[in-house]
Scaffold this active site. Structure first.
Site, PDB file in Angstrom:
ATOM      1  CG  MET A 249       6.172  13.921  -7.031  1.00  0.00           C
ATOM      2  SD  MET A 249       6.109  14.315  -5.270  1.00  0.00           S
ATOM      3  CE  MET A 249       4.655  13.395  -4.758  1.00  0.00           C
ATOM      4  CG  HIS A 250       1.607  16.221  -8.090  1.00  0.00           C
ATOM      5  ND1 HIS A 250       1.278  15.480  -6.974  1.00  0.00           N
ATOM      6  CD2 HIS A 250       2.450  17.196  -7.664  1.00  0.00           C
ATOM      7  CE1 HIS A 250       1.886  16.004  -5.914  1.00  0.00           C
ATOM      8  NE2 HIS A 250       2.611  17.034  -6.297  1.00  0.00           N
TER       9      HIS A 250
ATOM     10  CG  ASP B 188      10.146  15.860  -7.914  1.00  0.00           C
ATOM     11  OD1 ASP B 188       9.410  15.648  -6.924  1.00  0.00           O
ATOM     12  OD2 ASP B 188       9.923  16.769  -8.733  1.00  0.00           O
TER      13      ASP B 188
END
Length: 479
Positions: A77-78, A233
């Site tokens: 992520m991110h 995830d």
């Protein structure tokens, strides 16, 4: 048949499942991150596409893929993948564990609308402060920015030609109104961004696009294979291990460490540094505590010793009470519960008696104490966890899992295929998108065995955790 692709930090994993959700084939391609400066972490998005091609060809070498109906995506992520108007990558992707934007994150977090709309602290690892950093330090790239995508969504763009994100991953950008499950124009404007630069949003179980004919032909898939929205995830791992209803929870020992609890309502509590995000399924949310270095801490120590991580953990023997030495695993800062990008790792109370085995034990105990921090933070929000499933590469260490079980005083189930939780969950989301099935197919996996707490050591782990918490306070005062 259905395929799940899980784009992690250290590798891209793939699984092929049949209609009964039995795993028919699996493959992994390694990935590495670069750290050009302290606190920085980047990857070349081209490496993700090469890894995806490798695993798809590896699946095809094991089984015919001519009956595949759907593909699901999971991913780290991110990350900020910056594209120009021709969808050319402008710079290496700034990853989730990159903390360069600490000042920008603090500035955004000081704006009350961010916590009010996202339900979360603006952490330096989130996407929005990364773009604020780029605007300040790399203005030429920012001026050319036409689109920003999360890592798995860049893979989706290559697979389908569609710029799409889904709710669980989008919730970690600091641009999503998590309660409304939509981009916030106000939050985007606060970082000089617009909705036009953002991907279209779908739910994780929805169809996001169709696999390009050229790639279908290359890998031996039929035309018209749908690609599901997928999940971040941890949300995808939750789908993979059946953590989709209130009260369900798992602990992940991947590169990062995660304690994840599903919820049927949105109950944010940003001040605890607990993440409150959308789940990968409609009308579902989740909370999680996140530590930045779990298996990453063990891998780091393995690199220092020159021995493989599995060799280090296999030498440990039965669980022991924590000794006086402590390890604080803040190799790149910490999220839950500290939101501290500047803190760094430390060993404390070392003496002549320590050897590689005992130091390995100290490293695992340090991560265990950090997981306990997340457990306490989740408990402070009212979240109740009675049982856990363990996933991630670190769950292969019985010593580590029992240490966590003992520290939390909770039994931990080990699924038969725990290392493929994210990829398996992505495959389930691919099945949902292709067939119209819903959360009912996200059942708990077969459990290989259950590791229970050692009641004779629970008190000693609690005492060690208290010393660990005090040590963070002392160490923070030195930075």
């Amino acid at each position: 048949m259905f395929i799940g692709l899980d784009l992690g930090t250290s590798g891209l994993k793939a699984v092929l499942i049949d209609g009964a959700q039995a795993i028919l084939a699996e493959a992994t391609a390694p990935l590495t991150a670069s750290r050009p400066q302290s606190g920085w972490s980047e990857q070349d998005p081209a490496d993700w596409l090469e890894a995806a091609d490798q695993v798809m060809q590896a699946l095809g070498a094991q089984r015919s893929l001519d009956a595949v109906q759907g593909i699901g995506l999971s991913g780290q992520m991110h990350g900020a993948t910056l594209l120009d108007a021709s969808d050319t990558v402008l710079r290496p992707c700034i990853l989730w564990n990159d903390t360069r934007s600490v000042d920008e994150a603090a500035g955004l977090d000081a704006d009350p609308q961010f916590r009010a709309l996202t339900g979360n602290i603006v952490f330096p690892g989130f996407t929005a402060p990364k773009l604020a950093w780029v605007a300040k330090h790399e203005p030429d790239f920012f001026a050319r920015l036409a689109r920003v995508l999360l890592p798995k969504d860049y893979v989706r763009l290559w697979l389908t030609g569609e710029a799409v994100a889904e709710m669980s991953d989008a919730a970690g950008t600091s641009w999503l109104d998590v309660g409304k499950r939509d981009w916030s124009d106000d939050l985007l404007a606060a970082t000089q961004m617009t909705r036009a630069q953002m991907p279209r949003l779908v739910e994780g179980s929805d169809v996001s696009g169709v696999l390009r004919d050229t790639l279908a032909a290359r890998w031996g898939l039929p035309k018209g294979v749908v690609v599901a929205g997928g999940g971040g995830d941890n949300a995808a791992s939750a789908v993979g291990v059946g953590v989709v209803q209130a009260g369900d929870a798992f602990v992940s020992l991947g590169t990062s460490g995660v304690l994840f609890a599903a919820s049927d309502a949105y109950h944010p509590d940003a001040a605890t540094a607990v993440h409150s995000f959308c789940h990968a399924l409609p009308n579902t949310w989740h909370q999680m505590g996140v530590i930045l270095a779990a298996a990453d801490a063990l891998n780091w120590f393995a690199g220092v010793t020159g021995r493989p991580p599995a060799e280090l953990t296999h030498a440990l023997g039965p669980l022991q009470a924590p000794a006086r030495p402590l390890f604080l695993p803040y190799l790149g800062g910490e999220r839950t519960p500290h939101n501290d990008a500047n803190i760094r790792a430390a060993f404390l109370h070392l003496d002549h008696s320590l050897d590689t085995v005992s130091m390995t034990r100290v490293v695992l105990e340090g991560v265990t104490h950090a997981i306990r921090d997340s457990f306490d933070a989740l408990s402070a929000t009212g979240t109740k966890i009675d049982r856990l499933i363990a996933v991630g590469g670190g769950s292969k260490s019985d010593y580590w899992v029992q240490a966590i079980a003992t520290s939390l005083d909770i039994a931990i189930d080990l699924p038969v295929s725990g290392d493929f939780g994210g990829a398996f969950g992505a495959a389930r989301l691919g099945m949902m998108a292709a067939t119209g099935a819903g959360a009912e197919i996200a059942t708990r996996p077969d459990i290989a065995r259950t590791i229970v707490p050692d009641p004779s050591l629970t008190a000693s782990f609690a005492q060690a955790h208290a010393r660990y918490r005090d040590s963070y306070v002392a160490l923070k005062g030195l930075t």
